[in-house]
Write a protein that holds these residues in place. Sequence first.
Motif, PDB file in Angstrom:
ATOM      1  N   GLY A 154       0.804  -1.217   0.000  1.00  0.00           N
ATOM      2  CA  GLY A 154       0.000   0.000   0.000  1.00  0.00           C
ATOM      3  C   GLY A 154       0.832   1.259   0.000  1.00  0.00           C
ATOM      4  O   GLY A 154       2.015   1.255   0.341  1.00  0.00           O
ATOM      5  N   GLN A 155       0.168   2.375  -0.400  1.00  0.00           N
ATOM      6  CA  GLN A 155       0.785   3.697  -0.411  1.00  0.00           C
ATOM      7  C   GLN A 155       2.027   3.760  -1.292  1.00  0.00           C
ATOM      8  O   GLN A 155       2.936   4.550  -1.058  1.00  0.00           O
ATOM      9  CB  GLN A 155       1.108   4.176   1.013  1.00  0.00           C
ATOM     10  N   TYR A 188      -3.372  -3.925  -3.098  1.00  0.00           N
ATOM     11  CA  TYR A 188      -3.836  -2.541  -3.249  1.00  0.00           C
ATOM     12  C   TYR A 188      -4.093  -2.303  -4.729  1.00  0.00           C
ATOM     13  O   TYR A 188      -3.274  -1.750  -5.454  1.00  0.00           O
ATOM     14  CB  TYR A 188      -2.795  -1.557  -2.703  1.00  0.00           C
ATOM     15  N   ASP A 191      -3.773   1.305  -6.110  1.00  0.00           N
ATOM     16  CA  ASP A 191      -2.550   2.009  -5.726  1.00  0.00           C
ATOM     17  C   ASP A 191      -1.396   1.575  -6.631  1.00  0.00           C
ATOM     18  O   ASP A 191      -0.749   0.567  -6.377  1.00  0.00           O
ATOM     19  CB  ASP A 191      -2.222   1.689  -4.265  1.00  0.00           C
ATOM     20  N   HIS A 252      -9.295  -2.451  -0.453  1.00  0.00           N
ATOM     21  CA  HIS A 252      -8.290  -2.251  -1.499  1.00  0.00           C
ATOM     22  C   HIS A 252      -8.192  -3.419  -2.473  1.00  0.00           C
ATOM     23  O   HIS A 252      -7.543  -3.288  -3.514  1.00  0.00           O
ATOM     24  CB  HIS A 252      -6.927  -1.963  -0.877  1.00  0.00           C
ATOM     25  N   ASN A 256     -10.394   1.900  -2.716  1.00  0.00           N
ATOM     26  CA  ASN A 256     -10.393   2.480  -1.377  1.00  0.00           C
ATOM     27  C   ASN A 256     -11.805   2.906  -0.939  1.00  0.00           C
ATOM     28  O   ASN A 256     -12.503   3.641  -1.650  1.00  0.00           O
ATOM     29  CB  ASN A 256      -9.460   3.699  -1.357  1.00  0.00           C
TER      30      ASN A 256
END
Length: 517
Positions: A154-155, A188, A191, A252, A256
């Motif tokens: 993630g991120q 994710y 992402d 995810h 989101n």
Amino acid sequence: MSLSRRTLFRGAVAAGGAMVAGGLAADPAGAAPALVRAGRPMLTHGLQSGDVLADQATVWARADRPARMVVEVATEPTFRRTRTVPGALLLPGSDFTGKTVLSGLPDGADIYYRVTPVDLYDTSLAGPPLSGHLRTVPRRAKDVSFVWSGDLAGQGFGIDTARGGYRIFEQMRKLDPDFYLCNGDNIYADDPIEPTVTLPDGSLWRNIVTEEKSKVAETLDEYRGNYKYNLLDENLRRFYAEVAQIQQWDDHETHNNWYPGEILDDPLYTEKRVDVLKYRARQAYHEYVPINPVYDKENRIYRVLHHGPLLDVFVLDMRWYRDANSPDKQAFNDGGILGHEQAAWLKRELARSTARWKVISNDMPLCEVVTDAGGKFEAVSQGDNGKPLGRELQIADLLSFVKRHRIRNTVWLTTDVHYTAAHFFDPDKAAFQDFDPFWQFTSGPLNAGAFPPDAVDTTFGAQQVFVKAPPYANASPATEFQFFGQVSVSAETEAMTVRLRDNSGAVLWSKELAPQR
């Protein structure tokens, strides 16, 4: 000379050769892929097992072309005596993935399995096998240990091999758990992964990149690509080959904070209808995780896994059946975060359970205030600390049911919020008091940005007994702010011990819970 289980697995991973995706072998260093040689089928993304019972388990594999997975089963790592099972067909319609349900297994035993891909048209053409391990459920009381966490890649933090890749999985593997509970956000899909991320100290996080992970997932193949990306990591493949899973999902895996009927306000998406995306996401999920193939006609994921007389694990789905994200202050139960049917199922199964401990795996927390855009809320609580409103009404009804039916020893496990914490729910300190005290434990992420702790809603008397979180947003996996939890139940005392650990494996906090009888 007999081989140890650890030696067997190191050899099995090494024997697998280069990882393969869509007919191309991916170079772990991120170089251009090379063409796969024609001829024998190859297993491309390791092995997985899951949803293990006393006499049954589900085994997963993927090939680089049409093949059949032939599974050998043994109770010794040397495979001296085996039973051969002609397994699932690995075909283009499922992206060459397949799952075989092994039955007739001995209970409470270490099971070793070996999967060989065999050509569909010429059985003399068989690729090199891979070996795996799982542990079946004991029918009699026996010590139980498992780990849980969630939130992977993630991120923008993907696989950085120079930093050890998904190193937290090696720490979990060393504990030799009976199984691994993934609490959600196993991918994710929303992402993308870029080649580098600049960290606060100026250094670079260097990701392995793939075409499918370079944009948000909208097509079925792009969702599949998110699972294949994670399986490029050596730590993850080794862990999955050795430890059976119980898989859950959250947001995810699709997008989101999604809810049914949502129309996305996201410029990265050309397909903005969540009700289109979620079915593609669900197909990829069922293709790539080792959940038992069918639970009902809707391929539901909420289910209960019975782990002998000491433990039942109730896997919730707080995503597929939820009401819309909102200010969450409606004064009636409109289906809440579970939907009416799932809530009724959970009551029935809790009332039927004869296990000493009932672990409820909730992919969204009960008390942490998780916000969504526009003054809306994503989880159960909205932070007003008063009488139950909105989704809290459904949880209040469930907690009262548990008390009224004298259902003892319920423990809730969650992830989602990207830190680790322990909350004790005390009716004497609650706005709503018709429930028995219980604990919720939070632990994650596995490999994603970590965040400061959320506010705690006290409608159900939640007291934050422990928390570890970064003091700033989006702390990278290069820091110590990556977490998992471990649960152990003693057969002798029937006590449950919960340990919250970081990505070095260090115990940050622990709590022993005595069983109520």
